[in-house]
Motif scaffolding. Structure first.
Motif: not given
Lengths: 505, 159
Positions: A49, A401, A404-405, A408, A410, A413, B88, B92, B102, B140, B146-148
């Protein structure tokens, strides 16, 4: 004709940016290769990603360099810690660890890195010359030929994989079934979603790779309670030079290992059998076979040369046919699609700068790699002295991470967690994971090739047999599929011939 | 191992049946655009059912071997999986609630695991569970963009 293109490639690969990217890639890759639970495939998957916004050529250089780094890193853990990071470095531990324990870790590592480099270089040179030829042949292929090649890819897992052939077959089928979940692009219908909107997107193979190989591997290693107690070593230039003086003596082993590696690596799943085969040959032809397994330097040269030759050769079918030869190559293939490139023979015509930049970067990447690992072995070995209770959660968070990337979301995961448990169970029960991932990546392409072929033939399967190229490949694939049954019959027949009394087993 | 093999192959047969059921709904025959949507999944599932049945029989006629995993070796596995699921959820949670993001959840997870499983001293636990999320955030979020998932803490810092 090849040399002009290669020069073009070098102009792309040897820019300051791309050299820097190669250095970063090798560094990350070696760390990934050294860390337990992070192999080349999921290392590349986690970092994929990050490359979405890069130009494709720089992106592929980063990913391939991570791959080379991971291959080198595997040798460090095998030699110093007796832990094979990847299945194909198992044979390296046989003589590498005894040498390290006897205080010759620096020589063992020099031999390992140098052999890796020689094996890789051999395959890269062959790729430079063969890739354009193979791509030219592949340009004439239609959907039936491509489907036949995909059949051959999977049949070799069943016929040559070494695991229970039925379990290999089950893994392949599971991968294909997972790939059909979600929207069917041809008809626009939803498949296997059962009304859950989350399933509409289907399962991303990147998440599957991170879960199956990353989380699954961590679960296995905590279960086995691995404690890393390795031999300590320093690298001094004198030891390196002295080893280099000895190594040319084994030129036969180098040549043999390279050829075995390239030949086996071209077919999927070939690196591991190649390393063992090369080791066995070296032992058989050696003047002092009794020294093997006790710290014989030739016992490091043989498997490392073959494993790296195979690792590099796995790239060849990926760029020419669009069919990856290893899980890592499969992840890279997924990357090509994400960057907007169409994998397969058209790459050589549509994106010559990408292909030749990639090939040239294989030369530069391996040169940079061998220098970096030789220089920084103590640093990389120190990573394994980080306490396990810190490494485990750290690796898991990085895996999360990476998952998720991808989209985007959840849910990915959670999928990672589920795939992790699945990977753990499958690994324990000897269901091979590599064909599952390959099937998940190739699923859409295989289904399209099958559909188009059937449309061409108006529904008759005979199309895979009557066209000359497709027919030959399909026949070979079918042979591999039934090979396990044949060898079993032969073994039984031979057992009966030897002993008149029927034996039971 | 034998029981695990039996259960796995039985589950795979069940999966095949589910897939075949859905494929029949989509149609497995021939349509205007060639094979219908259910064609490919149906035959995959049919083959998987046959292979899994063979695996089931293979396991059935084998003498029981060592267990899949012993209890004391399985505990460390659960010690990884349990906190992972909690991590996890804290990041969220499913549903309308918002999580801590995260980075905060990752720091808590790291600290918890270090203390609980590794028995590290509090000073190391606090130091690492603060610095490591911070470094990953820099890499990140600011370097690779890269948005988390983020929570109240990041919002407080203006992200």
């Amino acid at each position: 004709m090849g040399l002009d293109n290669l020069l073009l490639g070098f102009q792309i690969a040897i820019t300051p940016t791309n050299i820097l990217i190669a250095v970063i890639g090798i560094l990350l890759g070696t760390i990934i290769g050294v860390l337990p639970g992070l192999g080349g495939a999921n290392g590349v998957a986690i970092l994929l990603p990050l490359t979405f916004t890069m130009p494709p050529t720089s992106a592929i250089i980063l990913l391939t360099c991570i791959y080379w780094g991971a291959l080198f890193g595997g040798a460090i853990t095998s030699v110093l810690f007796n832990i094979p990071g990847e299945p194909w470095s198992v044979a390296t531990t046989f003589d590498g660890y005894p040498m390290a324990k006897a205080g010759h870790g620096d020589q063992a590592l020099t031999a390992a890195f140098t052999s890796s480099f020689v094996g890789a270089l051999f395959s890269i040179v062959l790729i430079t010359f063969f890739a354009p030829l193979l791509a030219e042949v592949a340009l004439k292929f239609g959907p039936p030929e491509f489907f036949a090649i995909q059949l051959l890819t999977f049949s070799s897992f069943v016929g040559l994989g070494g695991e229970n052939p039925l379990k290999s077959l089950a893994s392949i089928l599971i991968g294909f079934i997972l790939s059909t979940v979600g929207l069917d692009i041809v008809t626009g219908q939803l498949r296997l979603t059962f009304g859950f909107t989350d399933l509409m997107k289907g399962f991303d193979f990147i998440v599957a790779v991170i879960g199956l190989f990353g989380i699954g591997e961590i679960l296995l290693s905590v279960e086995e309670g691995l404690r890393f107690q390795g031999a300590r070593t320093t690298m001094n230039p004198r030891a390196v030079l002295e080893t280099w003086k000895v190594l040319p003596r084994y030129y036969r082993t180098f040549v043999r290992g390279s050829i075995i590696g390239f030949w086996m690596g071209f077919k999927p799943g070939g690196a591991t059998p190649a390393s063992f085969m090369s080791y066995a040959f070296a032992k058989r032809f050696s003047r002092n076979p009794e020294r093997f397994g006790k710290g014989e330097i030739e016992g490091i040269v043989a498997p490392e040369t073959a494993a790296h030759a195979a690792g590099v050769a796995a790239i060849l079918p990926m760029i020419t046919l669009g069919i990856p030869g290893s899980p890592t190559a499969a992840v890279m293939l997924g990357g090509l699609i994400i960057w907007g490139l169409q994998p397969g023979p058209m790459l050589f015509i549509d994106n010559p700068d990408f292909v030749w930049g990639l090939i040239a970067s294989m030369y530069t990447g391996n040169v940079i790699g061998v220098i970096m690992v030789l220089a920084f072995v103590p640093f990389f070995a120190a990573i394994l002295r980080i306490p396990f209770a810190i490494l485990t959660p750290l690796i898991i968070v990085v895996c999360a991470i990476g998952s998720y990337a991808v989209h985007n979301s959840m849910i990915d995961i959670w999928y990672m967690l589920i795939f992790g448990v699945m990977g753990y169970v499958f690994k324990k029960l000897d269901y091979p994971l590599a064909p599952l991932v390959l099937a998940l990546v190739l699923g859409d392409m295989s289904e399209n090739a099958l559909r188009q072929s059937l449309i061409m033939s108006q529904g008759s399967l005979a199309i895979f047999f009557v066209r000359p190229i497709a027919g030959a490949i399909t026949a070979l694939a079918l042979f591999f599929f039934v090979l396990p049954v044949l060898t079993r019959w032969r073994r039984r027949a031979r057992a009966r011939a030897i002993s008149p009394v029927p034996t039971r087993n | 191992m034998r029981t695990a093999d039996l259960v796995t192959s039985a589950l795979l047969i069940l999966l095949s049946v589910v897939v075949m059921y859905d494929a029949l709904r989509l149609g497995i025959g021939w349509g205007d655009e060639g094979p219908l949507s259910g064609f490919f999944p149906f035959w995959l599932a049919a083959l998987l059912a046959a292979v899994s049945a063979a695996l089931f029989l293979q396991a059935l006629f084998r003498r029981a071997t060592k267990p899949f995993v012993s209890r004391e070796r399985f505990i460390p596995v659960l010690k990884v999986l349990g906190p992972l699921a909690a991590f996890i959820v804290v990041t969220d949670p499913p549903g309308p609630w918002s999580g801590l993001g995260l980075y905060v959840a990752g720091g808590l997870y790291l600290g918890f695991y270090m203390r609980w499983v590794g028995g590290h001293g509090w000073r190391a636990v606090v130091a690492l569970s603060l610095t490591i999320p911070f470094i990953t955030f820099l890499i990140f979020e600011t370097w690779f963009l890269v948005p988390m998932p983020k929570g109240p803490v990041e919002a407080w810092f203006g992200y």
